[in-house]
Design a protein around this motif. Structure first.
Motif, PDB file in Angstrom:
ATOM      1  N   ALA A 127       2.611  16.377  -5.398  1.00 25.75           N
ATOM      2  CA  ALA A 127       3.910  16.849  -5.888  1.00 25.75           C
ATOM      3  C   ALA A 127       4.814  17.248  -4.725  1.00 25.75           C
ATOM      4  CB  ALA A 127       3.710  18.029  -6.834  1.00 25.75           C
ATOM      5  N   LEU A 128       4.243  17.907  -3.727  1.00 25.81           N
ATOM      6  CA  LEU A 128       5.017  18.316  -2.560  1.00 25.81           C
ATOM      7  C   LEU A 128       5.652  17.113  -1.872  1.00 25.81           C
ATOM      8  CD1 LEU A 128       5.869  20.295  -0.289  1.00 25.81           C
ATOM      9  CD2 LEU A 128       3.617  19.904   0.741  1.00 25.81           C
ATOM     10  N   ILE A 129       4.875  16.072  -1.649  1.00 27.35           N
ATOM     11  CA  ILE A 129       5.376  14.899  -0.919  1.00 27.35           C
ATOM     12  C   ILE A 129       5.975  13.860  -1.855  1.00 27.35           C
ATOM     13  CG2 ILE A 129       3.769  15.276   0.977  1.00 27.35           C
ATOM     14  CD1 ILE A 129       2.005  13.054  -0.160  1.00 27.35           C
ATOM     15  N   ASN A 130       5.992  14.170  -3.155  1.00 24.93           N
ATOM     16  CA  ASN A 130       6.518  13.272  -4.181  1.00 24.93           C
ATOM     17  C   ASN A 130       5.855  11.893  -4.105  1.00 24.93           C
ATOM     18  OD1 ASN A 130       8.100  12.712  -6.421  1.00 24.93           O
ATOM     19  ND2 ASN A 130       9.766  11.852  -5.203  1.00 24.93           N
ATOM     20  N   ASN A 131       4.538  11.910  -4.173  1.00 26.93           N
ATOM     21  CA  ASN A 131       3.762  10.670  -4.110  1.00 26.93           C
ATOM     22  C   ASN A 131       3.799   9.970  -5.466  1.00 26.93           C
ATOM     23  OD1 ASN A 131       1.997   8.613  -3.545  1.00 26.93           O
ATOM     24  ND2 ASN A 131       0.262   9.921  -3.032  1.00 26.93           N
ATOM     25  N   VAL A 132       4.408   8.805  -5.519  1.00 29.12           N
ATOM     26  CA  VAL A 132       4.523   8.062  -6.777  1.00 29.12           C
ATOM     27  C   VAL A 132       3.425   7.019  -6.909  1.00 29.12           C
ATOM     28  CG1 VAL A 132       7.008   8.431  -6.878  1.00 29.12           C
ATOM     29  CG2 VAL A 132       6.120   6.370  -5.755  1.00 29.12           C
ATOM     30  N   ASP A 133       2.438   7.075  -6.006  1.00 25.99           N
ATOM     31  CA  ASP A 133       1.433   6.008  -5.955  1.00 25.99           C
ATOM     32  C   ASP A 133       0.010   6.566  -5.954  1.00 25.99           C
ATOM     33  OD1 ASP A 133       0.734   3.366  -5.967  1.00 25.99           O
ATOM     34  OD2 ASP A 133       0.951   3.064  -3.819  1.00 25.99           O
ATOM     35  N   ARG A 134      -0.277   7.475  -6.925  1.00 21.76           N
ATOM     36  CA  ARG A 134      -1.631   7.986  -7.074  1.00 21.76           C
ATOM     37  C   ARG A 134      -2.013   8.000  -8.557  1.00 21.76           C
ATOM     38  NH1 ARG A 134      -3.793   9.442  -2.216  1.00 21.76           N
ATOM     39  NH2 ARG A 134      -2.652  11.385  -1.936  1.00 21.76           N
ATOM     40  N   SER A 135      -1.624   6.960  -9.260  1.00 23.14           N
ATOM     41  CA  SER A 135      -1.916   6.901 -10.690  1.00 23.14           C
ATOM     42  C   SER A 135      -3.320   6.361 -10.917  1.00 23.14           C
ATOM     43  CB  SER A 135      -0.898   6.000 -11.399  1.00 23.14           C
ATOM     44  OG  SER A 135      -1.148   4.637 -11.067  1.00 23.14           O
ATOM     45  N   TRP A 136      -3.777   6.413 -12.164  1.00 24.07           N
ATOM     46  CA  TRP A 136      -5.105   5.872 -12.477  1.00 24.07           C
ATOM     47  C   TRP A 136      -5.129   4.351 -12.279  1.00 24.07           C
ATOM     48  CZ3 TRP A 136      -5.213   2.246 -16.323  1.00 24.07           C
ATOM     49  CH2 TRP A 136      -4.157   2.236 -17.223  1.00 24.07           C
ATOM     50  N   ARG A 137      -3.955   3.719 -12.284  1.00 21.92           N
ATOM     51  CA  ARG A 137      -3.910   2.269 -12.055  1.00 21.92           C
ATOM     52  C   ARG A 137      -4.141   1.938 -10.583  1.00 21.92           C
ATOM     53  NH1 ARG A 137       0.349   3.915 -14.910  1.00 21.92           N
ATOM     54  NH2 ARG A 137       0.528   3.311 -17.101  1.00 21.92           N
ATOM     55  N   ASN A 138      -3.699   2.831  -9.715  1.00 22.34           N
ATOM     56  CA  ASN A 138      -3.805   2.604  -8.271  1.00 22.34           C
ATOM     57  C   ASN A 138      -4.030   3.961  -7.598  1.00 22.34           C
ATOM     58  OD1 ASN A 138      -3.720   1.112  -5.847  1.00 22.34           O
ATOM     59  ND2 ASN A 138      -1.568   1.633  -5.550  1.00 22.34           N
ATOM     60  N   PRO A 139      -5.260   4.476  -7.631  1.00 24.99           N
ATOM     61  CA  PRO A 139      -5.512   5.856  -7.202  1.00 24.99           C
ATOM     62  C   PRO A 139      -5.262   6.127  -5.725  1.00 24.99           C
ATOM     63  CG  PRO A 139      -7.323   5.033  -8.562  1.00 24.99           C
ATOM     64  CD  PRO A 139      -6.463   3.858  -8.228  1.00 24.99           C
ATOM     65  N   ASN A 140      -5.437   5.111  -4.866  1.00 28.22           N
ATOM     66  CA  ASN A 140      -5.304   5.325  -3.428  1.00 28.22           C
ATOM     67  C   ASN A 140      -6.169   6.487  -2.948  1.00 28.22           C
ATOM     68  OD1 ASN A 140      -3.621   3.216  -2.609  1.00 28.22           O
ATOM     69  ND2 ASN A 140      -1.793   4.283  -3.307  1.00 28.22           N
ATOM     70  N   MET A 141      -7.407   6.493  -3.445  1.00 25.44           N
ATOM     71  CA  MET A 141      -8.418   7.447  -3.007  1.00 25.44           C
ATOM     72  C   MET A 141      -9.731   6.693  -2.841  1.00 25.44           C
ATOM     73  SD  MET A 141      -7.591  10.893  -5.254  1.00 25.44           S
ATOM     74  CE  MET A 141      -7.387  10.045  -6.837  1.00 25.44           C
ATOM     75  N   LEU A 142     -10.529   7.169  -1.912  1.00 24.51           N
ATOM     76  CA  LEU A 142     -11.837   6.592  -1.657  1.00 24.51           C
ATOM     77  C   LEU A 142     -12.905   7.667  -1.783  1.00 24.51           C
ATOM     78  CD1 LEU A 142     -11.039   4.549   1.601  1.00 24.51           C
ATOM     79  CD2 LEU A 142     -11.125   3.655  -0.747  1.00 24.51           C
ATOM     80  N   VAL A 143     -14.123   7.235  -2.093  1.00 19.67           N
ATOM     81  CA  VAL A 143     -15.276   8.138  -2.049  1.00 19.67           C
ATOM     82  C   VAL A 143     -16.136   7.686  -0.878  1.00 19.67           C
ATOM     83  CG1 VAL A 143     -17.279   9.031  -3.259  1.00 19.67           C
ATOM     84  CG2 VAL A 143     -15.186   8.501  -4.543  1.00 19.67           C
ATOM     85  N   TRP A 144     -16.347   8.621   0.053  1.00 24.76           N
ATOM     86  CA  TRP A 144     -17.096   8.305   1.278  1.00 24.76           C
ATOM     87  C   TRP A 144     -18.055   9.443   1.561  1.00 24.76           C
ATOM     88  CZ3 TRP A 144     -16.294   9.310   6.944  1.00 24.76           C
ATOM     89  CH2 TRP A 144     -16.988   8.378   7.742  1.00 24.76           C
ATOM     90  N   HIS A 145     -19.346   9.122   1.668  1.00 27.90           N
ATOM     91  CA  HIS A 145     -20.383  10.140   1.860  1.00 27.90           C
ATOM     92  C   HIS A 145     -20.301  11.217   0.775  1.00 27.90           C
ATOM     93  CE1 HIS A 145     -21.829   8.470   5.604  1.00 27.90           C
ATOM     94  NE2 HIS A 145     -20.590   8.435   6.071  1.00 27.90           N
ATOM     95  N   GLY A 146     -19.981  10.812  -0.429  1.00 26.84           N
ATOM     96  CA  GLY A 146     -19.952  11.738  -1.553  1.00 26.84           C
ATOM     97  C   GLY A 146     -18.711  12.585  -1.664  1.00 26.84           C
TER      98      GLY A 146
END
Length: 283
Positions: A127-146
């Motif tokens: 919200a602070l950086i107004n990220n419009v690209d972290r939806s469930w369609r395109n999470p832009n997150m990874l899981v690494w070492h748990g």
């Protein structure tokens, strides 16, 4: 200031991204996901990556290390894809690299649970950086070492595409109802209480200083690169204090007890892969 390395080998393009990032090896023996100044989104995407990525790291969020990478387009001469060759030719000079996380998996909310505290920290930060690209369609997150890692912050701070309207844009609310972590009941109030006081003018000034001058020169309406940096500081500082009051977040429907953070079932855990320690030893 970002550490500067020199690209020594172009490995392969990553076609999941719209800007066609690529994996490269560098003279520090590191492997990086490289984002190019010659991509269609332009240098402001790289500015956003640096400011938001470095800010996230300073706030204790997991963001891969960032470096600046000197690119000689000649390293792409053997690349058979004409589109990639054209991108490399257009990107000679300084580009951005993000530490490649070997063995990481794309975040899937049906496979990996996040607790309310961490979900709240990520949603508040977006919200602070107004990220419009972290939806469930395109999470832009990874899981690494748990653990959950945040990547791809190029589609943030949309006000820097129209500086005259920056103050008004920075004051707008943030709709998180479609956020990839909305289902985990993010604790926004706790995140704001913890993180907002840490977003100071001093911190933002230090983060903005990490952006290379050549990505800020000739910005319309500014007489110096320092003035551009100051504009980023002012917009984010203005937003940090009260953005938690303007986050729209649907109340998730939850049945039973909340899942503990981590993989939801044993069989979804990835095969063992290199640790950061072993990765560094290989460099």
């Amino acid at each position: 200031m970002l550490t500067e390395v020199i690209a020594t080998r172009y490995v392969t393009p990553l076609r999941e991204g719209g800007s066609l990032p690529g994996i490269v090896e560098a003279d520090d023996l590191g492997t990086y996901v490289m984002k190019f100044t010659g991509a269609g989104q332009g240098r402001k995407t790289l500015v956003a990556e640096v400011i938001c990525g470095q800010l996230g790291r300073r706030l204790g969020l997991r963001v891969p290390d960032l470096v600046s990478i000197q690119l000689d387009p000649v390293i792409g001469l053997s690349e058979p894809d004409q589109e990639v060759q054209e991108l490399l030719k257009a990107s000679g000079g300084l580009n951005l690299g993000m530490d490649f996380l070997p063995g990481s998996l794309g975040f899937d909310p049906l496979a990996y649970a996040v607790d309310a505290r961490e979900a709240g920290r990520v949603v508040w930060f977006d919200a602070l950086i107004n990220n419009v690209d972290r939806s469930w369609r395109n999470p832009n997150m990874l899981v690494w070492h748990g653990d959950l890692w945040l990547i791809d912050h190029g589609a943030t701070m949309i006000w820097h595409h129209n500086w005259p309207g920056a103050a008004a844009s920075a004051a707008k609310p943030y709709d998180a109802s479609d956020h990839a972590l909305a289902r985990f009941a993010p604790d926004i109030a706790a995140a704001a209480a913890e993180l907002a006081p840490r977003v100071t003018e001093e911190l933002l000034t230090e983060v903005a200083a990490d952006v290379p001058d050549e990505w800020l020169v000739d910005e319309a309406g500014f007489d110096s690169t320092d003035a551009v940096r100051r504009a980023y500081v002012e917009a984010l500082l203005l937003r940090a204090a009260t953005i938690h009051e303007r986050i729209t977040l649907d109340t998730p429907t939850r049945t039973g007890e909340p899942q503990p953070p981590g993989w939801l079932t044993e069989h979804l855990k990835p095969w063992p892969h290199p640790t950061r320690k072993s990765k560094e030893a290989d460099r």
